[in-house]
Design a protein around this motif. Structure first.
Motif, short mmCIF file in Angstrom:
data_model
loop_
_atom_site.label_atom_id
_atom_site.label_comp_id
_atom_site.label_asym_id
_atom_site.label_seq_id
_atom_site.Cartn_x
_atom_site.Cartn_y
_atom_site.Cartn_z
N GLY A 1 45.50 20.31 40.12
CA GLY A 1 44.59 19.59 39.25
C GLY A 1 43.58 18.80 40.03
O GLY A 1 43.86 18.31 41.12
N GLY A 2 42.39 18.70 39.48
CA GLY A 2 41.35 17.92 40.12
C GLY A 2 40.91 18.47 41.45
O GLY A 2 40.40 17.74 42.29
N GLY A 3 41.11 19.76 41.67
CA GLY A 3 40.70 20.36 42.93
C GLY A 3 41.60 20.05 44.10
O GLY A 3 41.26 20.36 45.23
N GLN A 4 42.75 19.46 43.85
CA GLN A 4 43.70 19.17 44.92
C GLN A 4 44.71 20.30 45.03
O GLN A 4 45.23 20.77 44.02
N PRO A 5 45.01 20.76 46.23
CA PRO A 5 45.97 21.86 46.40
C PRO A 5 47.37 21.50 45.94
O PRO A 5 47.83 20.38 46.12
N HIS B 1 35.77 27.29 48.24
CA HIS B 1 37.17 26.84 48.29
C HIS B 1 37.73 26.51 46.91
O HIS B 1 38.46 25.54 46.74
N GLY B 2 37.40 27.36 45.95
CA GLY B 2 37.95 27.20 44.60
C GLY B 2 39.43 27.56 44.60
O GLY B 2 39.83 28.58 45.15
N LEU B 3 40.24 26.73 44.01
CA LEU B 3 41.69 26.92 43.99
C LEU B 3 42.12 27.47 42.65
O LEU B 3 41.65 27.03 41.60
N SER B 4 43.06 28.41 42.69
CA SER B 4 43.63 28.98 41.47
C SER B 4 45.12 29.21 41.71
O SER B 4 45.51 29.72 42.76
N CYS B 5 45.94 28.83 40.75
CA CYS B 5 47.39 29.02 40.87
C CYS B 5 47.97 29.14 39.46
O CYS B 5 47.86 28.21 38.67
N HIS B 6 48.55 30.31 39.17
CA HIS B 6 49.11 30.58 37.85
C HIS B 6 50.46 31.28 38.00
O HIS B 6 50.67 32.03 38.96
N SER C 1 43.04 20.51 55.47
CA SER C 1 42.16 19.38 55.71
C SER C 1 40.71 19.82 55.96
O SER C 1 39.79 19.03 55.85
N GLY C 2 40.51 21.11 56.28
CA GLY C 2 39.16 21.63 56.51
C GLY C 2 38.53 22.22 55.26
O GLY C 2 37.40 22.71 55.31
N LEU C 3 39.24 22.20 54.14
CA LEU C 3 38.71 22.74 52.89
C LEU C 3 38.00 21.66 52.10
O LEU C 3 38.32 20.49 52.20
N ARG C 4 37.06 22.09 51.29
CA ARG C 4 36.38 21.22 50.33
C ARG C 4 36.72 21.76 48.95
O ARG C 4 35.90 22.43 48.31
N PRO C 5 37.93 21.53 48.46
CA PRO C 5 38.42 22.26 47.29
C PRO C 5 37.79 21.85 45.97
O PRO C 5 37.33 20.73 45.78
N GLY C 6 37.79 22.82 45.07
CA GLY C 6 37.39 22.64 43.69
C GLY C 6 38.23 23.60 42.86
O GLY C 6 39.14 24.23 43.38
N THR C 7 37.93 23.75 41.61
CA THR C 7 38.68 24.70 40.79
C THR C 7 37.95 26.03 40.78
O THR C 7 36.74 26.12 41.00
N ALA D 1 40.45 30.53 58.78
CA ALA D 1 39.35 29.57 58.63
C ALA D 1 38.01 30.29 58.57
O ALA D 1 37.15 29.94 57.75
N HIS D 2 37.83 31.30 59.38
CA HIS D 2 36.58 32.07 59.37
C HIS D 2 36.41 32.79 58.03
O HIS D 2 35.33 32.79 57.45
N HIS D 3 37.47 33.41 57.53
CA HIS D 3 37.40 34.14 56.25
C HIS D 3 37.05 33.19 55.10
O HIS D 3 36.26 33.54 54.22
N LEU D 4 37.63 32.01 55.11
CA LEU D 4 37.38 31.03 54.05
C LEU D 4 36.10 30.22 54.27
O LEU D 4 35.71 29.45 53.40
#
Length: 166
Positions: A78-82, A62-67, A119-125, A103-106
């Motif tokens: 920032g800090g892995g928060q969406p 659940h790595g997040l990227s947004c550019h 709320s079901g994600l465990r996000p990071g960068t 949810a299955h794909h992720l």
């Protein structure tokens, strides 16, 4: 996923067309797809109509990227928060593919009643995937410029040709 004739779609030369679960606003999220081990898409800026964001969430970690389209990181991520762009991407994906499939794909936990998928994600960068997301978006847009034809197009050999299924 198994089709009506009992054959897994992964073993067919044609992939079934998936009808959207519900309509979505293309002006807000003009492009969303489940591909390459991530949920990815292009999200329009609410404050600047010339700015787009390439947003993605990797499966499993659940790595997040947004550019932005100017290759600048989203200031709200920032800090892995969406950020709100990731939220809009998730909403568009759920409208397009349905909560269970996203949810299955992720590889995310399905949310409790009333909660959203976030709320079901465990996000990071995650590493910057903006170039890949924008490239995929532009490839899809290029097909809109093709003249109408009944002749086969080599670049669309992957395109779903089977009957629509839900």
């Amino acid at each position: 996923m198994v089709t009506e004739d009992g054959v897994a779609y992964e073993r067919r030369s044609a992939v079934p067309v998936i009808i959207p679960v519900r309509p979505r606003k293309l002006a807000e999220v003009p492009f969303v797809e489940l591909a390459e081990g991530r949920l990815q898409g292009v999200v329009s800026s609410r404050s600047d109509p010339r700015r787009l964001y390439a947003s993605s969430i990797t499966a499993r970690r659940h790595g997040l990227s947004c550019h932005t389209n100017n290759n600048r990181p989203c200031g709200s991520l920032g800090g892995g928060q969406p950020c709100k762009h990731i939220g809009a991407l998730i909403d568009a994906a759920v409208a397009r593919y349905g909560l269970a499939r996203v949810a299955h794909h992720l590889e995310a936990d399905l949310p409790e009643d009333g909660a959203d998928l976030g709320s079901g994600l465990r996000p990071g960068t995650a590493p910057d995937r903006a170039a890949e997301v924008f490239s995929s978006f532009l490839r899809h847009l290029a097909h809109l410029d093709l003249p109408p034809s009944t002749e086969p197009l080599p670049e669309l050999q992957w395109f779903p040709a089977a009957a629509a299924v839900r």
